[in-house]
Design a protein around this motif. Structure first.
Motif, PDB file in Angstrom:
ATOM      1  N   SER A  40       0.814  -1.214   0.000  1.00  9.18           N
ATOM      2  CA  SER A  40       0.000   0.000   0.000  1.00  9.18           C
ATOM      3  C   SER A  40       0.849   1.267   0.000  1.00  9.18           C
ATOM      4  O   SER A  40       0.348   2.346  -0.326  1.00  9.18           O
ATOM      5  CB  SER A  40      -0.927   0.006   1.215  1.00  9.18           C
ATOM      6  OG  SER A  40      -0.198   0.163   2.424  1.00  9.18           O
ATOM      7  N   TRP A  58      -1.008   6.560  -2.890  1.00  8.87           N
ATOM      8  CA  TRP A  58      -2.259   5.810  -3.043  1.00  8.87           C
ATOM      9  C   TRP A  58      -3.232   6.120  -1.920  1.00  8.87           C
ATOM     10  O   TRP A  58      -4.448   6.021  -2.106  1.00  8.87           O
ATOM     11  CB  TRP A  58      -1.960   4.319  -3.123  1.00  8.87           C
ATOM     12  CG  TRP A  58      -1.125   4.002  -4.319  1.00  8.87           C
ATOM     13  CD1 TRP A  58       0.194   3.637  -4.347  1.00  8.87           C
ATOM     14  CD2 TRP A  58      -1.541   4.070  -5.686  1.00  8.87           C
ATOM     15  NE1 TRP A  58       0.624   3.473  -5.630  1.00  8.87           N
ATOM     16  CE2 TRP A  58      -0.422   3.721  -6.487  1.00  8.87           C
ATOM     17  CE3 TRP A  58      -2.742   4.385  -6.315  1.00  8.87           C
ATOM     18  CZ2 TRP A  58      -0.485   3.689  -7.870  1.00  8.87           C
ATOM     19  CZ3 TRP A  58      -2.806   4.358  -7.703  1.00  8.87           C
ATOM     20  CH2 TRP A  58      -1.682   4.008  -8.462  1.00  8.87           C
ATOM     21  N   TYR A  59      -2.710   6.514  -0.770  1.00 10.56           N
ATOM     22  CA  TYR A  59      -3.595   7.000   0.288  1.00 10.56           C
ATOM     23  C   TYR A  59      -4.140   8.383  -0.066  1.00 10.56           C
ATOM     24  O   TYR A  59      -5.301   8.687   0.215  1.00 10.56           O
ATOM     25  CB  TYR A  59      -2.841   7.058   1.620  1.00 10.56           C
ATOM     26  CG  TYR A  59      -2.538   5.703   2.202  1.00 10.56           C
ATOM     27  CD1 TYR A  59      -3.466   5.045   3.006  1.00 10.56           C
ATOM     28  CD2 TYR A  59      -1.320   5.068   1.949  1.00 10.56           C
ATOM     29  CE1 TYR A  59      -3.199   3.795   3.543  1.00 10.56           C
ATOM     30  CE2 TYR A  59      -1.041   3.822   2.476  1.00 10.56           C
ATOM     31  CZ  TYR A  59      -1.974   3.191   3.266  1.00 10.56           C
ATOM     32  OH  TYR A  59      -1.700   1.942   3.783  1.00 10.56           O
ATOM     33  N   SER A 241      -4.696   1.167  -5.177  1.00 12.61           N
ATOM     34  CA  SER A 241      -5.467   1.826  -4.129  1.00 12.61           C
ATOM     35  C   SER A 241      -6.233   0.818  -3.280  1.00 12.61           C
ATOM     36  O   SER A 241      -6.577   1.098  -2.122  1.00 12.61           O
ATOM     37  CB  SER A 241      -6.435   2.847  -4.736  1.00 12.61           C
ATOM     38  OG  SER A 241      -7.359   2.212  -5.604  1.00 12.61           O
ATOM     39  N   ALA A 243      -4.990  -1.867  -2.087  1.00 11.16           N
ATOM     40  CA  ALA A 243      -4.088  -2.206  -0.988  1.00 11.16           C
ATOM     41  C   ALA A 243      -4.171  -1.165   0.121  1.00 11.16           C
ATOM     42  O   ALA A 243      -4.127  -1.500   1.309  1.00 11.16           O
ATOM     43  CB  ALA A 243      -2.656  -2.331  -1.506  1.00 11.16           C
ATOM     44  N   ALA A 244      -4.308   0.112  -0.269  1.00 12.67           N
ATOM     45  CA  ALA A 244      -4.443   1.174   0.726  1.00 12.67           C
ATOM     46  C   ALA A 244      -5.753   1.038   1.488  1.00 12.67           C
ATOM     47  O   ALA A 244      -5.788   1.190   2.719  1.00 12.67           O
ATOM     48  CB  ALA A 244      -4.358   2.534   0.050  1.00 12.67           C
ATOM     49  N   SER A 246      -7.434  -1.745   1.934  1.00 10.46           N
ATOM     50  CA  SER A 246      -7.315  -2.933   2.775  1.00 10.46           C
ATOM     51  C   SER A 246      -6.529  -2.630   4.047  1.00 10.46           C
ATOM     52  O   SER A 246      -6.890  -3.093   5.136  1.00 10.46           O
ATOM     53  CB  SER A 246      -6.631  -4.055   1.988  1.00 10.46           C
ATOM     54  OG  SER A 246      -7.359  -4.390   0.830  1.00 10.46           O
ATOM     55  N   THR A 247      -5.477  -1.850   3.914  1.00 10.05           N
ATOM     56  CA  THR A 247      -4.676  -1.491   5.087  1.00 10.05           C
ATOM     57  C   THR A 247      -5.486  -0.660   6.061  1.00 10.05           C
ATOM     58  O   THR A 247      -5.425  -0.870   7.286  1.00 10.05           O
ATOM     59  CB  THR A 247      -3.432  -0.714   4.648  1.00 10.05           C
ATOM     60  OG1 THR A 247      -2.658  -1.517   3.749  1.00 10.05           O
ATOM     61  CG2 THR A 247      -2.567  -0.340   5.837  1.00 10.05           C
TER      62      THR A 247
END
Length: 271
Positions: A40, A58-59, A241, A243-244, A246-247
């Motif tokens: 992420s 991406w955040y 994004s 992955a971001a 999901s985090t």
């Protein structure tokens, strides 16, 4: 003496094997989450591990991801509505099951737990067929109904566990002083079982928010849910994004778990 040493050696070997299995299982469970968290922060345009570099880009792009925001809002609406219904239905069912010694109460207990045993895909498909047969169009409310059925067992289980620890003398004392059942429930029973109810509500909320099989079958074309949107984006273009998102979901879940552990002792309620 040699037999004792042999037994001790076998016990040590067994402990070592079990420890190794536990370590491998822990790595297999945690590794995917750790990889997603690391990904992420990539500065690349694809899900490549290890990342070529690190960035928060991406955040920063999430406020402009309107489809993800719309899907997250739908998931939040359905999770809140289904959790509220699950608490109302689950607490009522738990009161009847916990206070009854009849065999029928055990039958109903098993019946209410059946959504946890039935495969989620089978339940989602069966629900779709049922709604179609009785002429109900798919909408946000069919999602709420399906998620409520899945969430009720969690509330029942934690509430029954809380009721089993409730001293019967308290209820008898309240009744002997002239209090009605409704008053006793509101002023005596509910405050004492509130941690158990809260634990069940939390588990029901999390299971609804992250539910894919039921949402997949019971949503209409205009209703997008966050887990399904994330899956579609990964399947189509491997959007980083996701992955971001999901985090952030992992982080929020951990924070909520810590809060619920402090307030309701959730780990004790689900044993």
């Amino acid at each position: 003496m040699s037999a004792g040493r042999q037994h001790e050696g076998s016990a040590i070997a067994l402990t070592g094997v079990l420890g190794a299995i536990a370590a491998i299982a822990t790595v297999l469970l945690l590794a995917p989450t750790v990889i997603v968290i690391v990904l992420s922060f990539t500065n690349g345009f694809s899900l490549k591990f290890p990342p070529p570099g690190y960035s928060l880009r991406w955040y920063a792009s999430l406020p402009d991801a309107f489809q993800l925001q719309y899907a997250a809002l739908n998931s939040l609406k359905v999770a809140c509505a289904s959790t509220l219904l699950a608490v109302l239905l689950g607490v009522g069912a738990a009161m009847g099951i916990a206070r009854s010694e009849k065999a029928m109460a055990r039958v109903f207990d098993s019946f209410f737990m059946s959504p946890l045993i039935l495969p989620a895909l089978a339940f989602g498909l069966a629900s779709l067929i049922y709604f179609s047969r009785i002429g109900i169009q798919l909408s946000l409310w069919t999602l709420v109904i399906g998620h409520t059925v899945v969430g009720v067992p969690y509330v029942i289980r934690t509430t029954v566990a809380a009721l089993s620890q409730l001293p019967p003398a308290l209820l008898e004392s309240s009744a002997s002083l002239g209090a009605s059942r409704a008053y006793t429930f509101r002023r005596v029973t509910l405050p004492l079982i509130a941690p158990g109810v809260a634990a069940g509500a939390f588990i029901s909320f999390m299971s609804s928010f992250d539910n894919v099989p039921v949402s997949l079958f019971l949503r209409d074309a205009s209703t997008d849910m966050l887990p399904i949107r994330m899956w579609q984006d990964l399947e189509g273009r491997l959007d980083v994004s996701i992955a971001a998102v999901s985090t952030l979901m992992v982080l929020v879940t951990l924070v909520l778990m810590v809060v619920m552990e402090r307030l309701a002792g959730i780990s004790k309620r689900i044993r």
